[in-house]
Design a protein around this motif. Sequence first.
Motif, PDB file in Angstrom:
ATOM      1  N   UNK A  40      41.668  49.295  36.113  1.00 44.22           N
ATOM      2  CA  UNK A  40      41.980  48.055  36.306  1.00 44.22           C
ATOM      3  C   UNK A  40      43.662  48.231  37.307  1.00 44.22           C
ATOM      4  N   UNK A  41      43.647  47.283  37.945  1.00 47.38           N
ATOM      5  CA  UNK A  41      44.226  46.853  38.903  1.00 47.38           C
ATOM      6  C   UNK A  41      45.858  46.832  38.537  1.00 47.38           C
ATOM      7  N   UNK A  42      46.193  46.220  37.846  1.00 48.96           N
ATOM      8  CA  UNK A  42      46.858  46.433  37.155  1.00 48.96           C
ATOM      9  C   UNK A  42      47.950  47.468  36.712  1.00 48.96           C
ATOM     10  N   UNK A  78      37.605  38.001  35.589  1.00 44.23           N
ATOM     11  CA  UNK A  78      38.592  37.124  36.007  1.00 44.23           C
ATOM     12  C   UNK A  78      39.537  38.855  35.826  1.00 44.23           C
ATOM     13  N   UNK A  79      39.976  39.451  36.401  1.00 43.01           N
ATOM     14  CA  UNK A  79      40.266  41.116  36.042  1.00 43.01           C
ATOM     15  C   UNK A  79      40.408  41.700  37.335  1.00 43.01           C
ATOM     16  N   UNK A  80      41.205  42.065  38.329  1.00 44.44           N
ATOM     17  CA  UNK A  80      41.814  42.877  38.969  1.00 44.44           C
ATOM     18  C   UNK A  80      40.917  43.953  38.846  1.00 44.44           C
ATOM     19  N   UNK A  81      39.833  44.383  39.310  1.00 45.14           N
ATOM     20  CA  UNK A  81      39.970  45.538  39.377  1.00 45.14           C
ATOM     21  C   UNK A  81      39.743  46.770  40.348  1.00 45.14           C
ATOM     22  N   UNK A 107      39.439  50.720  46.803  1.00 45.29           N
ATOM     23  CA  UNK A 107      38.938  49.159  46.756  1.00 45.29           C
ATOM     24  C   UNK A 107      39.135  48.692  45.851  1.00 45.29           C
ATOM     25  N   UNK A 108      38.678  47.248  45.435  1.00 46.16           N
ATOM     26  CA  UNK A 108      38.901  45.957  43.961  1.00 46.16           C
ATOM     27  C   UNK A 108      37.988  45.231  44.568  1.00 46.16           C
ATOM     28  N   UNK A 109      37.382  44.688  42.663  1.00 48.48           N
ATOM     29  CA  UNK A 109      37.057  43.934  43.120  1.00 48.48           C
ATOM     30  C   UNK A 109      37.452  42.954  41.853  1.00 48.48           C
ATOM     31  N   UNK A 110      36.811  41.940  41.224  1.00 40.71           N
ATOM     32  CA  UNK A 110      36.747  40.840  40.148  1.00 40.71           C
ATOM     33  C   UNK A 110      35.859  40.691  39.518  1.00 40.71           C
ATOM     34  N   UNK A 144      43.735  37.566  52.232  1.00 41.67           N
ATOM     35  CA  UNK A 144      43.861  36.594  50.850  1.00 41.67           C
ATOM     36  C   UNK A 144      44.417  38.282  49.519  1.00 41.67           C
ATOM     37  N   UNK A 145      44.657  37.730  48.751  1.00 46.98           N
ATOM     38  CA  UNK A 145      45.075  38.669  47.078  1.00 46.98           C
ATOM     39  C   UNK A 145      43.885  38.132  47.138  1.00 46.98           C
ATOM     40  N   UNK A 146      43.891  39.774  46.398  1.00 46.54           N
ATOM     41  CA  UNK A 146      42.706  40.002  45.309  1.00 46.54           C
ATOM     42  C   UNK A 146      41.565  38.119  44.676  1.00 46.54           C
ATOM     43  N   UNK A 147      43.194  37.682  43.979  1.00 47.93           N
ATOM     44  CA  UNK A 147      42.957  36.262  43.258  1.00 47.93           C
ATOM     45  C   UNK A 147      42.275  35.018  44.379  1.00 47.93           C
TER      46      UNK A 147
END
Length: 201
Positions: A40-42, A78-81, A107-110, A144-147
């Motif tokens: 989880x990115x958070x 629908x969650x930043x990973x 690295x990040x995805x949703x 952009x931010x990931x969301x």
Amino acid sequence: MDNKRPFLIAGPILRKTTATELVFWLATREPLDGEFILSLAADQTELHRQSLSQFEAFKVGQYCYVTLVRIVGEFPQDTALNYRFNTQHGPLVELYPYLLYGNESQLSITISTKADYVMHGSCRNPHDPSDDALVRADEKVAQYSIDQRPDLLMMSGDQIYADHVAGPMLDAIHQTIELLGLPQEQFHQAPVRPYPDLHDF
């Protein structure tokens, strides 16, 4: 480490995302080893960890292997990973920091459940006089931010023009063939002279 040939040749390209499956495509100088880690990115809670050596690497050249990394599990949508490829030569993002946007450390995805924002690309001709729109799109996404990023990148049209190749591109292709030890294909009865005679044009 091989000074002429980078470990990572291309990728990681995210080919598929669902709530139960992630598929990444990579081309590397040698078969992948190490670990894939998803979190989880958070708060960096680890969601999945898997050995990379279990995925089959297809040898397409003396120094080129293609691997599909297929991760199966249950993943939040629908969650930043964040995801990491910790390879036998170290984490990919430490070996190749350009994989990250300026505001990222991983690295990040949703895994999106919608397609409200679709980024579209069509025919790409490297020697066209216009600028590459996909480069501009990448620069836009970097802000952009990931969301806020697109839910989907759709590439239509011809991504390569095998019958319409500029001289500099053809030279780069043949240098890549030699560098990676890719097969030298011969096209018999082809209406063009074989390389290296193309240098005569």
